[in-house]
Scaffold this motif. Structure first.
Motif, mmCIF file in Angstrom:
data_model
loop_
_atom_site.group_PDB
_atom_site.id
_atom_site.type_symbol
_atom_site.label_atom_id
_atom_site.label_comp_id
_atom_site.label_asym_id
_atom_site.label_seq_id
_atom_site.Cartn_x
_atom_site.Cartn_y
_atom_site.Cartn_z
ATOM 1 N N ARG A 26 0.826 -1.205 0.000
ATOM 2 C CA ARG A 26 0.000 0.000 0.000
ATOM 3 C C ARG A 26 0.864 1.261 0.000
ATOM 4 O O ARG A 26 1.928 1.309 0.620
ATOM 5 C CB ARG A 26 -0.908 0.008 1.241
ATOM 6 N N SER A 108 -7.804 2.767 -2.998
ATOM 7 C CA SER A 108 -8.234 1.921 -1.882
ATOM 8 C C SER A 108 -9.751 1.949 -1.718
ATOM 9 O O SER A 108 -10.335 1.033 -1.138
ATOM 10 C CB SER A 108 -7.563 2.367 -0.580
ATOM 11 N N GLY A 117 -10.900 -3.626 7.533
ATOM 12 C CA GLY A 117 -9.690 -4.338 7.934
ATOM 13 C C GLY A 117 -9.083 -5.204 6.846
ATOM 14 O O GLY A 117 -8.050 -5.846 7.075
ATOM 15 N N ASP A 120 -5.466 -4.142 5.748
ATOM 16 C CA ASP A 120 -4.551 -4.398 6.878
ATOM 17 C C ASP A 120 -4.239 -5.886 6.982
ATOM 18 O O ASP A 120 -3.089 -6.282 7.208
ATOM 19 C CB ASP A 120 -5.168 -3.909 8.189
ATOM 20 N N HIS A 121 -5.258 -6.687 6.815
ATOM 21 C CA HIS A 121 -5.104 -8.140 6.977
ATOM 22 C C HIS A 121 -4.298 -8.752 5.831
ATOM 23 O O HIS A 121 -3.457 -9.634 6.062
ATOM 24 C CB HIS A 121 -6.479 -8.802 7.058
ATOM 25 N N GLY A 124 -0.960 -5.601 5.146
ATOM 26 C CA GLY A 124 -0.259 -4.955 6.244
ATOM 27 C C GLY A 124 -0.357 -3.441 6.162
ATOM 28 O O GLY A 124 -1.174 -2.891 5.414
ATOM 29 N N PRO A 125 0.473 -2.715 6.908
ATOM 30 C CA PRO A 125 0.383 -1.258 6.945
ATOM 31 C C PRO A 125 0.865 -0.609 5.659
ATOM 32 O O PRO A 125 1.495 -1.250 4.804
ATOM 33 C CB PRO A 125 1.306 -0.883 8.118
#
Length: 206
Positions: A26, A108, A117, A120-121, A124-125
């Motif tokens: 990301r 996004s 989520g 994130d899942h 990740g960040p």
């Protein structure tokens, strides 16, 4: 794994094949063009608290339009600017691309139906935050005013792999020549772009 994403109203849908293998992760861009584009769409609420737009770089070859091809629209903020795709139905930003490059920066927002989520899942960040000189508010510590070595380390291996393995084509956003967008772009005039810049919350670009 295959992942289906869609615009806000669901009329436009894309399938991403081998999702986690087709992206480096990301990224967030705070540049004045990305901010201006969302103001042009009438969707400034999609900017984060610092004026950032989050994108997930995906190889164009991994993308397939499942529905709503007729809803696709294209904008360029200058005659040589990025091709910025969105939907006519609900003004959802879809992707930013440069012709001939193995990169589609998928917004996004297109992942909204998967839940807050999901990214994130799966990814990740956020790994890269660039062009923060146009941002506002209190920035995350890893935000770069311009491009830094860590930002190049994020994108260059992805781009080189895409070039070597021919990941730029076929692209659902360009014709078979890889250079002609599938919809005729709306090119924003200098005067209109200047007016958009006045709406930005951070530094106004030149």
């Amino acid at each position: 794994m295959k992942t289906n994403i869609q615009c806000d109203c669901g009329q436009f849908q894309i399938e991403i094949s081998e999702f986690t293998d087709s992206t480096p992760g990301r990224a967030v861009c705070y540049c004045d063009d990305c901010q201006s584009f969302l103001h042009h769409l009438g969707r400034p609420e999609l900017l984060d608290a610092n004026g950032g737009s989050e994108v997930i770089p995906i190889y164009p070859r991994a993308l397939k339009i499942l529905a709503g091809r007729e809803q696709l629209r294209c904008t360029r903020l200058s005659p040589k600017g990025l091709y910025r795709f969105s939907t006519a139905c609900c003004k959802t930003p879809v992707a930013n691309l440069a012709a001939g490059m193995p990169w589609a920066g998928i917004s996004s927002r297109m992942f909204h139906q998967a839940g807050p989520g999901f990214l994130d899942h799966t990814l990740g960040p956020v790994k890269s935050r660039i062009m923060a000189r146009f941002a506002y508010g209190t920035l995350p510590k890893n935000a770069s005013m311009k491009l830094q070595p860590r930002d190049l380390a994020f994108v260059l291996p992805f781009m080189l792999k895409g070039i070597l393995l021919g990941k730029k084509r076929p692209s659902p956003f360009f014709d078979t020549d890889g250079n002609t967008p599938v919809v005729t772009p709306e090119i924003i005039t200098l005067e209109a772009r200047t007016e958009l810049r006045k709406k930005l919350g951070g530094q106004v670009g030149q």
